[in-house]
Design a protein around this motif. Structure first.
Motif, PDB file in Angstrom:
ATOM      1  N   SER A 181     -49.911  -4.285  28.117  1.00  0.00           N
ATOM      2  CA  SER A 181     -51.086  -4.050  27.286  1.00  0.00           C
ATOM      3  C   SER A 181     -50.964  -2.744  26.509  1.00  0.00           C
ATOM      4  CB  SER A 181     -52.347  -4.027  28.155  1.00  0.00           C
ATOM      5  OG  SER A 181     -53.504  -3.883  27.371  1.00  0.00           O
ATOM      6  N   GLY A 182     -50.404  -1.724  27.137  1.00  0.00           N
ATOM      7  CA  GLY A 182     -50.227  -0.453  26.452  1.00  0.00           C
ATOM      8  C   GLY A 182     -49.296  -0.560  25.260  1.00  0.00           C
ATOM      9  N   ILE A 183     -48.330  -1.470  25.348  1.00  0.00           N
ATOM     10  CA  ILE A 183     -47.379  -1.655  24.252  1.00  0.00           C
ATOM     11  C   ILE A 183     -47.989  -2.470  23.113  1.00  0.00           C
ATOM     12  CG2 ILE A 183     -45.189  -2.730  23.608  1.00  0.00           C
ATOM     13  CD1 ILE A 183     -44.160  -2.002  26.379  1.00  0.00           C
ATOM     14  N   ILE A 184     -48.583  -3.611  23.446  1.00  0.00           N
ATOM     15  CA  ILE A 184     -49.048  -4.514  22.390  1.00  0.00           C
ATOM     16  C   ILE A 184     -50.276  -3.967  21.668  1.00  0.00           C
ATOM     17  CG2 ILE A 184     -48.112  -6.533  23.555  1.00  0.00           C
ATOM     18  CD1 ILE A 184     -50.860  -7.260  24.495  1.00  0.00           C
ATOM     19  N   ARG A 185     -51.026  -3.053  22.267  1.00  0.00           N
ATOM     20  CA  ARG A 185     -52.203  -2.489  21.602  1.00  0.00           C
ATOM     21  C   ARG A 185     -51.837  -1.345  20.655  1.00  0.00           C
ATOM     22  NH1 ARG A 185     -57.266  -3.759  24.280  1.00  0.00           N
ATOM     23  NH2 ARG A 185     -56.859  -5.196  25.996  1.00  0.00           N
ATOM     24  N   ALA A 215     -52.698  -9.528  29.803  1.00  0.00           N
ATOM     25  CA  ALA A 215     -52.496  -8.477  28.801  1.00  0.00           C
ATOM     26  C   ALA A 215     -52.602  -9.066  27.401  1.00  0.00           C
ATOM     27  CB  ALA A 215     -51.137  -7.812  29.000  1.00  0.00           C
ATOM     28  N   PHE A 216     -52.054 -10.254  27.204  1.00  0.00           N
ATOM     29  CA  PHE A 216     -52.134 -10.920  25.903  1.00  0.00           C
ATOM     30  C   PHE A 216     -53.501 -11.580  25.703  1.00  0.00           C
ATOM     31  CE2 PHE A 216     -47.529 -10.567  26.204  1.00  0.00           C
ATOM     32  CZ  PHE A 216     -47.183 -10.263  24.890  1.00  0.00           C
ATOM     33  N   TYR A 217     -54.040 -12.145  26.772  1.00  0.00           N
ATOM     34  CA  TYR A 217     -55.321 -12.851  26.657  1.00  0.00           C
ATOM     35  C   TYR A 217     -56.448 -11.902  26.250  1.00  0.00           C
ATOM     36  CZ  TYR A 217     -59.278 -15.851  27.892  1.00  0.00           C
ATOM     37  OH  TYR A 217     -60.439 -16.595  27.858  1.00  0.00           O
ATOM     38  N   TYR A 218     -56.422 -10.679  26.784  1.00  0.00           N
ATOM     39  CA  TYR A 218     -57.480  -9.710  26.504  1.00  0.00           C
ATOM     40  C   TYR A 218     -57.054  -8.669  25.463  1.00  0.00           C
ATOM     41  CZ  TYR A 218     -60.059 -11.421  30.585  1.00  0.00           C
ATOM     42  OH  TYR A 218     -60.756 -12.195  31.479  1.00  0.00           O
ATOM     43  N   LYS A 219     -56.024  -8.976  24.670  1.00  0.00           N
ATOM     44  CA  LYS A 219     -55.498  -7.974  23.742  1.00  0.00           C
ATOM     45  C   LYS A 219     -56.501  -7.557  22.675  1.00  0.00           C
ATOM     46  CE  LYS A 219     -53.323 -11.249  20.535  1.00  0.00           C
ATOM     47  NZ  LYS A 219     -52.039 -11.668  19.900  1.00  0.00           N
ATOM     48  N   ASN A 220     -57.472  -8.417  22.363  1.00  0.00           N
ATOM     49  CA  ASN A 220     -58.462  -8.082  21.337  1.00  0.00           C
ATOM     50  C   ASN A 220     -59.748  -7.520  21.931  1.00  0.00           C
ATOM     51  OD1 ASN A 220     -56.830  -8.992  19.179  1.00  0.00           O
ATOM     52  ND2 ASN A 220     -57.417 -11.111  19.593  1.00  0.00           N
ATOM     53  N   GLU A 221     -59.761  -7.313  23.234  1.00  0.00           N
ATOM     54  CA  GLU A 221     -60.913  -6.720  23.907  1.00  0.00           C
ATOM     55  C   GLU A 221     -60.499  -5.399  24.517  1.00  0.00           C
ATOM     56  OE1 GLU A 221     -63.459  -9.301  26.311  1.00  0.00           O
ATOM     57  OE2 GLU A 221     -62.173 -10.979  25.765  1.00  0.00           O
ATOM     58  N   GLY A 222     -61.474  -4.517  24.698  1.00  0.00           N
ATOM     59  CA  GLY A 222     -61.159  -3.229  25.284  1.00  0.00           C
ATOM     60  C   GLY A 222     -60.647  -2.240  24.254  1.00  0.00           C
ATOM     61  N   PRO A 223     -59.958  -1.187  24.691  1.00  0.00           N
ATOM     62  CA  PRO A 223     -59.511  -0.139  23.763  1.00  0.00           C
ATOM     63  C   PRO A 223     -58.501  -0.676  22.761  1.00  0.00           C
ATOM     64  CG  PRO A 223     -58.452   0.106  25.900  1.00  0.00           C
ATOM     65  CD  PRO A 223     -59.512  -0.936  26.065  1.00  0.00           C
ATOM     66  N   GLN A 224     -58.640  -0.258  21.523  1.00  0.00           N
ATOM     67  CA  GLN A 224     -57.751  -0.689  20.453  1.00  0.00           C
ATOM     68  C   GLN A 224     -57.079   0.524  19.826  1.00  0.00           C
ATOM     69  OE1 GLN A 224     -57.183  -3.956  19.802  1.00  0.00           O
ATOM     70  NE2 GLN A 224     -58.582  -4.444  21.484  1.00  0.00           N
ATOM     71  N   ARG A 225     -56.090   0.252  19.010  1.00  0.00           N
ATOM     72  CA  ARG A 225     -55.385   1.318  18.317  1.00  0.00           C
ATOM     73  C   ARG A 225     -56.341   2.034  17.369  1.00  0.00           C
ATOM     74  NH1 ARG A 225     -51.018   0.498  13.450  1.00  0.00           N
ATOM     75  NH2 ARG A 225     -50.485   2.683  13.152  1.00  0.00           N
ATOM     76  N   LEU A 285     -46.984 -10.425  38.805  1.00  0.00           N
ATOM     77  CA  LEU A 285     -46.313  -9.915  37.613  1.00  0.00           C
ATOM     78  C   LEU A 285     -46.623 -10.772  36.385  1.00  0.00           C
ATOM     79  CD1 LEU A 285     -44.072  -7.717  36.800  1.00  0.00           C
ATOM     80  CD2 LEU A 285     -42.489  -9.646  36.905  1.00  0.00           C
ATOM     81  N   VAL A 286     -46.491 -12.082  36.539  1.00  0.00           N
ATOM     82  CA  VAL A 286     -46.740 -12.999  35.427  1.00  0.00           C
ATOM     83  C   VAL A 286     -48.217 -13.010  35.049  1.00  0.00           C
ATOM     84  CG1 VAL A 286     -46.608 -15.396  34.657  1.00  0.00           C
ATOM     85  CG2 VAL A 286     -44.744 -14.418  36.003  1.00  0.00           C
ATOM     86  N   ALA A 287     -49.090 -12.962  36.052  1.00  0.00           N
ATOM     87  CA  ALA A 287     -50.529 -12.948  35.786  1.00  0.00           C
ATOM     88  C   ALA A 287     -50.913 -11.728  34.955  1.00  0.00           C
ATOM     89  CB  ALA A 287     -51.306 -12.959  37.101  1.00  0.00           C
ATOM     90  N   GLY A 288     -50.353 -10.574  35.281  1.00  0.00           N
ATOM     91  CA  GLY A 288     -50.649  -9.365  34.528  1.00  0.00           C
ATOM     92  C   GLY A 288     -50.225  -9.478  33.074  1.00  0.00           C
ATOM     93  N   ILE A 289     -49.059 -10.076  32.832  1.00  0.00           N
ATOM     94  CA  ILE A 289     -48.570 -10.249  31.458  1.00  0.00           C
ATOM     95  C   ILE A 289     -49.472 -11.210  30.688  1.00  0.00           C
ATOM     96  CG2 ILE A 289     -46.674 -11.134  30.048  1.00  0.00           C
ATOM     97  CD1 ILE A 289     -44.774 -10.191  32.278  1.00  0.00           C
ATOM     98  N   ILE A 290     -49.846 -12.308  31.344  1.00  0.00           N
ATOM     99  CA  ILE A 290     -50.711 -13.302  30.697  1.00  0.00           C
ATOM    100  C   ILE A 290     -52.029 -12.674  30.252  1.00  0.00           C
ATOM    101  CG2 ILE A 290     -52.128 -15.350  31.116  1.00  0.00           C
ATOM    102  CD1 ILE A 290     -49.837 -16.460  32.794  1.00  0.00           C
TER     103      ILE A 290
END
Length: 245
Positions: free
Chosen positions: A148-152, A201-211, A194-199
């Motif tokens: 999540s830190g990377i994709i945001r 991270a992408f699922y909630y990428k538009n929620e929470g803190p943004q760039r 591990l896989v759940a965390g990655i999933i």
């Protein structure tokens, strides 16, 4: 407390605390609350097991058995020994606190989603045994915070992701069972988390803190628009007098 008196640790800790305002301290305390309570329950259960000589492993995930369904919710609370619990305690508390500190409103949803999905996957795909311990959740939190830190593309979250990779990068080896042939390690739980965390991270990428957007981000957009403007000054014909040297 005497152990820390007069040490660098005490001075550093005091300096950090004094530099925080009340709002920041409250935010950290709030972030610690849920992971701290859950960790306290884990320790309480382990102490009860030891004092009363009982084994609650049957409350873990028992794959493809109805008696293992409650374990999808309960498995992180049960540990095989104090050594097992201690190994999970520090990363669980640090990563859980980091999640609630940086991700605010979506933190609880992410936390519960990782918890349940990793347990569900173990129930469907785990070996014939009772799977216990919070390491599946630890793996999920670690992978979520890192990805999540990377994709945001958020500098604070990117820094956090690097810290996670540095401190807990060794966790990746826990998903390879052949590396620990003589250890009773639930690599299925590690991999599921591990896989759940990655999933998520992408699922909630538009929620929470943004760039955070800066002025030059918008200026680039304006420059692109000017390229399509036929009246841009650099596209106008030069009607001025030409001088030769």
């Amino acid at each position: 407390m005497k152990f820390f008196e007069g040490t660098i640790f005490e001075a550093s800790f005091s300096l950090i605390c004094s530099s925080m305002d009340k709002a920041e301290k409250k935010k950290i305390t709030t972030a610690l609350t849920i992971p701290g309570i859950l960790l306290a329950i884990m320790w309480l259960i382990r102490i009860i097991e030891t004092l009363f000589h009982v084994n609650l492993s049957f409350l873990g995930v028992h794959p493809l058995h109805t008696d293992g369904i409650p374990g999808i919710l309960l498995y992180p609370f049960i540990h095989g020994s104090f050594k097992h619990l201690m190994a999970n305690s520090v990363p669980f508390l640090i990563l859980g606190t980091a999640l609630f500190y940086f991700y605010g409103k979506i933190a609880f949803k992410v936390f519960v989603s990782i918890w349940l999905l990793s347990g569900i996957w173990v129930w469907f795909g785990g070996r014939e045994s009772y799977h216990i311990g919070a390491s599946g959740v630890v793996y999920g939190l670690s992978s979520f915070l890192f990805v999540s830190g990377i994709i945001r593309k958020n500098t604070h979250l990117a820094a956090l992701s690097l810290i996670v990779a540095f401190l807990y990068g060794g966790l990746i080896w826990g998903i390879f069972p052949e590396l620990f042939p003589h250890e009773n390690i639930s690599w299925e739980g590690h991999l599921g988390g591990l896989v759940a965390g990655i999933i998520f991270a992408f699922y909630y990428k538009n929620e929470g803190p943004q760039r955070r957007m800066y002025s030059w981000d918008y200026e680039d957009d304006d420059d692109d628009d000017d390229d399509d403007d036929p009246d841009a000054y650099w596209k106008r014909p030069n009607t001025s007098t030409t001088y030769k040297l």
